[in-house]
Design a protein around this motif. Structure first.
Motif, PDB file in Angstrom:
ATOM      1  N   LYS A 145       0.791  -1.107   0.186  1.00  0.00           N
ATOM      2  CA  LYS A 145       0.096   0.087   0.011  1.00  0.00           C
ATOM      3  C   LYS A 145       1.050   1.339   0.185  1.00  0.00           C
ATOM      4  CE  LYS A 145      -4.046   1.974   2.506  1.00  0.00           C
ATOM      5  NZ  LYS A 145      -4.867   1.631   3.263  1.00  0.00           N
ATOM      6  N   GLU A 146       1.858   1.262   0.925  1.00  0.00           N
ATOM      7  CA  GLU A 146       2.652   2.415   0.785  1.00  0.00           C
ATOM      8  C   GLU A 146       3.456   2.572  -0.418  1.00  0.00           C
ATOM      9  OE1 GLU A 146       5.315   1.965   4.234  1.00  0.00           O
ATOM     10  OE2 GLU A 146       3.543   1.785   5.854  1.00  0.00           O
ATOM     11  N   ALA A 147       3.821   1.468  -1.081  1.00  0.00           N
ATOM     12  CA  ALA A 147       4.540   1.832  -2.544  1.00  0.00           C
ATOM     13  C   ALA A 147       3.686   2.222  -3.400  1.00  0.00           C
ATOM     14  CB  ALA A 147       5.080   0.198  -2.767  1.00  0.00           C
ATOM     15  N   VAL A 148       2.473   1.877  -3.518  1.00  0.00           N
ATOM     16  CA  VAL A 148       1.640   2.439  -4.428  1.00  0.00           C
ATOM     17  C   VAL A 148       1.369   4.185  -4.079  1.00  0.00           C
ATOM     18  CG1 VAL A 148      -0.899   2.595  -5.310  1.00  0.00           C
ATOM     19  CG2 VAL A 148       0.366   0.108  -4.971  1.00  0.00           C
ATOM     20  N   GLN A 149       1.297   4.354  -2.681  1.00  0.00           N
ATOM     21  CA  GLN A 149       1.009   5.500  -2.142  1.00  0.00           C
ATOM     22  C   GLN A 149       2.313   6.451  -2.707  1.00  0.00           C
ATOM     23  OE1 GLN A 149       0.351   4.786   1.743  1.00  0.00           O
ATOM     24  NE2 GLN A 149      -1.835   5.059   1.509  1.00  0.00           N
ATOM     25  N   PHE A 150       3.427   5.979  -2.563  1.00  0.00           N
ATOM     26  CA  PHE A 150       4.613   6.415  -2.934  1.00  0.00           C
ATOM     27  C   PHE A 150       4.672   7.006  -4.218  1.00  0.00           C
ATOM     28  CE2 PHE A 150       8.848   6.265  -5.058  1.00  0.00           C
ATOM     29  CZ  PHE A 150       9.693   7.158  -4.057  1.00  0.00           C
ATOM     30  N   LEU A 151       4.301   6.117  -5.315  1.00  0.00           N
ATOM     31  CA  LEU A 151       4.000   6.677  -6.615  1.00  0.00           C
ATOM     32  C   LEU A 151       2.953   7.559  -6.831  1.00  0.00           C
ATOM     33  CD1 LEU A 151       4.611   3.072  -8.274  1.00  0.00           C
ATOM     34  CD2 LEU A 151       6.146   4.828  -8.383  1.00  0.00           C
ATOM     35  N   ALA A 152       1.863   7.391  -6.472  1.00  0.00           N
ATOM     36  CA  ALA A 152       0.804   8.099  -6.555  1.00  0.00           C
ATOM     37  C   ALA A 152       1.011   9.560  -6.136  1.00  0.00           C
ATOM     38  CB  ALA A 152      -0.312   7.453  -5.961  1.00  0.00           C
ATOM     39  N   GLU A 153       1.754   9.810  -5.347  1.00  0.00           N
ATOM     40  CA  GLU A 153       2.066  11.176  -4.787  1.00  0.00           C
ATOM     41  C   GLU A 153       2.584  12.226  -6.314  1.00  0.00           C
ATOM     42  OE1 GLU A 153       1.771  12.957  -2.134  1.00  0.00           O
ATOM     43  OE2 GLU A 153       1.018  10.752  -0.982  1.00  0.00           O
ATOM     44  N   HIS A 154       3.236  11.279  -7.035  1.00  0.00           N
ATOM     45  CA  HIS A 154       3.609  12.455  -8.137  1.00  0.00           C
ATOM     46  C   HIS A 154       3.070  11.734  -9.431  1.00  0.00           C
ATOM     47  CE1 HIS A 154       6.913   9.777  -7.175  1.00  0.00           C
ATOM     48  NE2 HIS A 154       7.056   9.482  -8.345  1.00  0.00           N
ATOM     49  N   ASN A 155       2.101  10.763  -9.502  1.00  0.00           N
ATOM     50  CA  ASN A 155       1.807  10.086 -10.440  1.00  0.00           C
ATOM     51  C   ASN A 155       0.194   9.782 -10.610  1.00  0.00           C
ATOM     52  OD1 ASN A 155       1.424   8.587 -12.789  1.00  0.00           O
ATOM     53  ND2 ASN A 155       3.143   7.159 -12.273  1.00  0.00           N
ATOM     54  N   ASP A 156      -0.397  10.469 -11.504  1.00  0.00           N
ATOM     55  CA  ASP A 156      -2.027  10.314 -11.324  1.00  0.00           C
ATOM     56  C   ASP A 156      -2.493   9.442 -12.333  1.00  0.00           C
ATOM     57  OD1 ASP A 156      -1.908  11.819 -13.272  1.00  0.00           O
ATOM     58  OD2 ASP A 156      -3.113  13.324 -12.468  1.00  0.00           O
ATOM     59  N   GLU A 157      -1.411   8.872 -13.053  1.00  0.00           N
ATOM     60  CA  GLU A 157      -1.866   7.747 -14.151  1.00  0.00           C
ATOM     61  C   GLU A 157      -1.871   6.332 -13.815  1.00  0.00           C
ATOM     62  OE1 GLU A 157      -2.192   8.827 -17.405  1.00  0.00           O
ATOM     63  OE2 GLU A 157      -1.451  10.803 -17.267  1.00  0.00           O
ATOM     64  N   ALA A 158      -2.152   5.692 -14.544  1.00  0.00           N
ATOM     65  CA  ALA A 158      -2.244   4.035 -14.417  1.00  0.00           C
ATOM     66  C   ALA A 158      -0.899   3.590 -13.814  1.00  0.00           C
ATOM     67  CB  ALA A 158      -2.574   3.111 -15.569  1.00  0.00           C
ATOM     68  N   ILE A 159      -1.171   2.641 -12.555  1.00  0.00           N
ATOM     69  CA  ILE A 159      -0.169   1.946 -12.057  1.00  0.00           C
ATOM     70  C   ILE A 159      -0.211   0.501 -12.254  1.00  0.00           C
ATOM     71  CG2 ILE A 159       1.108   1.434  -9.973  1.00  0.00           C
ATOM     72  CD1 ILE A 159       0.250   4.273  -8.926  1.00  0.00           C
ATOM     73  N   GLY A 160       0.779  -0.189 -12.829  1.00  0.00           N
ATOM     74  CA  GLY A 160       0.638  -1.633 -13.263  1.00  0.00           C
ATOM     75  C   GLY A 160       1.380  -2.337 -11.904  1.00  0.00           C
ATOM     76  N   PHE A 161       0.744  -3.461 -11.667  1.00  0.00           N
ATOM     77  CA  PHE A 161       1.236  -4.621 -10.630  1.00  0.00           C
ATOM     78  C   PHE A 161       1.538  -5.805 -11.161  1.00  0.00           C
ATOM     79  CE2 PHE A 161      -0.532  -7.371  -7.077  1.00  0.00           C
ATOM     80  CZ  PHE A 161       0.832  -7.345  -6.371  1.00  0.00           C
ATOM     81  N   VAL A 162       2.931  -6.243 -10.973  1.00  0.00           N
ATOM     82  CA  VAL A 162       3.616  -7.669 -11.422  1.00  0.00           C
ATOM     83  C   VAL A 162       3.667  -8.333 -10.113  1.00  0.00           C
ATOM     84  CG1 VAL A 162       5.217  -8.982 -12.592  1.00  0.00           C
ATOM     85  CG2 VAL A 162       4.577  -6.403 -13.326  1.00  0.00           C
TER      86      VAL A 162
END
Length: 331
Positions: A166-183
């Motif tokens: 959850k924190e890793a996604v939040q870290f990216l979302a702070e400066h990225n409002d685009e789609a985030i992929g998950f592998v």
């Protein structure tokens, strides 16, 4: 034929029972007699049979360790933590790889119990009812390391995988409002399910829509990461960031993207999981969620020694801290 306890007794001119008492550290032996036995042992080069001693004392000072794959850096570092603490407390380990196959895991457990191990540390992708039943009938303590038992019926050492993802996604979302992929590696594993839930909840918290198309399930390998990169880059709307459930998969994602001319992190940011040595070996260096692998192994072994020695245990479900280590694969 090797030297036997009978040969030592004959050489020292004492009974085999006396030799056995010396070998097992029994203090009820005269100092002069003890020295005679020790001199005979040294002269003959006698090596006590740990299993035979275990049959008599019910202790072999050996611990069975079952891990999915010894060649994987994550599990190798865990095993090192176990071994260092085991050595400190005068235990030796019997290490086996299970290839994440349930039947093999159960067979290895049986084999270790036949060797009279004093306890077992188990690492696997999932703990089924069959595992729980086998562990309960083992008649020795079993510790789970980097392995989640949802029933919490066994002692275990982990991190909070849900919160870490959850924190890793939040870290990216702070400066990225685009789609985030998950592998991810196989989603039938409890830990991977926890990571996926953390991924989904973080998206919801940030107001980003969840899209099943942005989840790629592989087999936790480098090649699986390359395949994931190819998959995401083929989408009409490719993600601007990708999180993986292991560093090895993250390296595959980075190289797969670079092979197609995509720049990391300018065009796609990448975060790995575990913070293994691989994170510093790739270019750009990999941002990763630090899972304290050595500490998980060391704490697991220390917890096992407490159970074996009858020491007081404050907490059977141990959760160690995690954090994000920022490097060059993210902005």
């Amino acid at each position: 034929m090797g030297v036997t306890i009978y040969d030592v007794a004959k050489k020292a001119n004492v009974s085999m029972a006396t030799v056995s008492r010396v070998i097992n550290g029994n203090t009820n032996v005269k100092p002069t007699t003890r020295q005679k036995v020790l001199d005979a042992i040294n002269e003959l080069g006698f090596r006590p049979n740990a299993v035979a001693r275990g049959l008599a004392s019910r202790k072999t000072t050996s611990v069975g360790v079952i891990i999915p794959d010894i060649s994987n850096l994550f599990f190798a570092e865990l095993a090192r933590g176990i071994e260092d603490i085991a050595s400190m407390y005068k235990y030796h380990i019997i290490l086996s790889s299970s290839d994440q196959q349930k039947n093999k895991e159960l067979d290895l457990l049986d084999n270790m119990l036949e060797k009279q191990v004093d306890g077992v540390i188990f690492m696997g992708s999932s703990v089924t009812d069959e595992h729980i039943e086998a562990f309960k009938h083992a008649n020795v303590p079993v510790i789970l390391a980097a392995t989640v038992d949802e029933s919490q019926s066994l002692a275990s050492v982990n991190i909070d995988y849900y919160q870490a993802m959850k924190e890793a996604v939040q870290f990216l979302a702070e400066h990225n409002d685009e789609a985030i992929g998950f592998v991810t590696s196989p989603l039938n594993a409890t830990i991977n399910e926890m990571k996926k839930q953390g991924y989904e909840d973080a998206l919801n918290d940030k107001g980003l829509s969840f899209n099943q198309e942005l989840i790629y399930a592989g087999d936790d390998s480098y090649n699986s990461g390359i395949e994931a990169a190819n998959y995401f880059l083929s989408l009409q709307k490719r993600p601007k960031a990708i999180i993986t459930s292991s560093d090895e998969m993250a390296l595959g994602v980075i190289h797969g993207a670079q092979d197609q001319g995509v720049k990391i992190p300018e065009e796609i940011e990448v975060i790995g999981f575990d913070n293994t040595r691989l994170a510093n070996m790739v270019r750009p260096t990999l941002t990763s969620v630090l899972q304290p692998m050595y500490d998980i192994g060391a704490v697991s072994m220390r917890l096992l020694t407490k159970l074996l020695r009858g020491e007081e245990i404050d907490q059977e479900q141990v959760t160690l801290p995690h954090r994000i280590v920022e490097r060059d694969s993210t902005k």
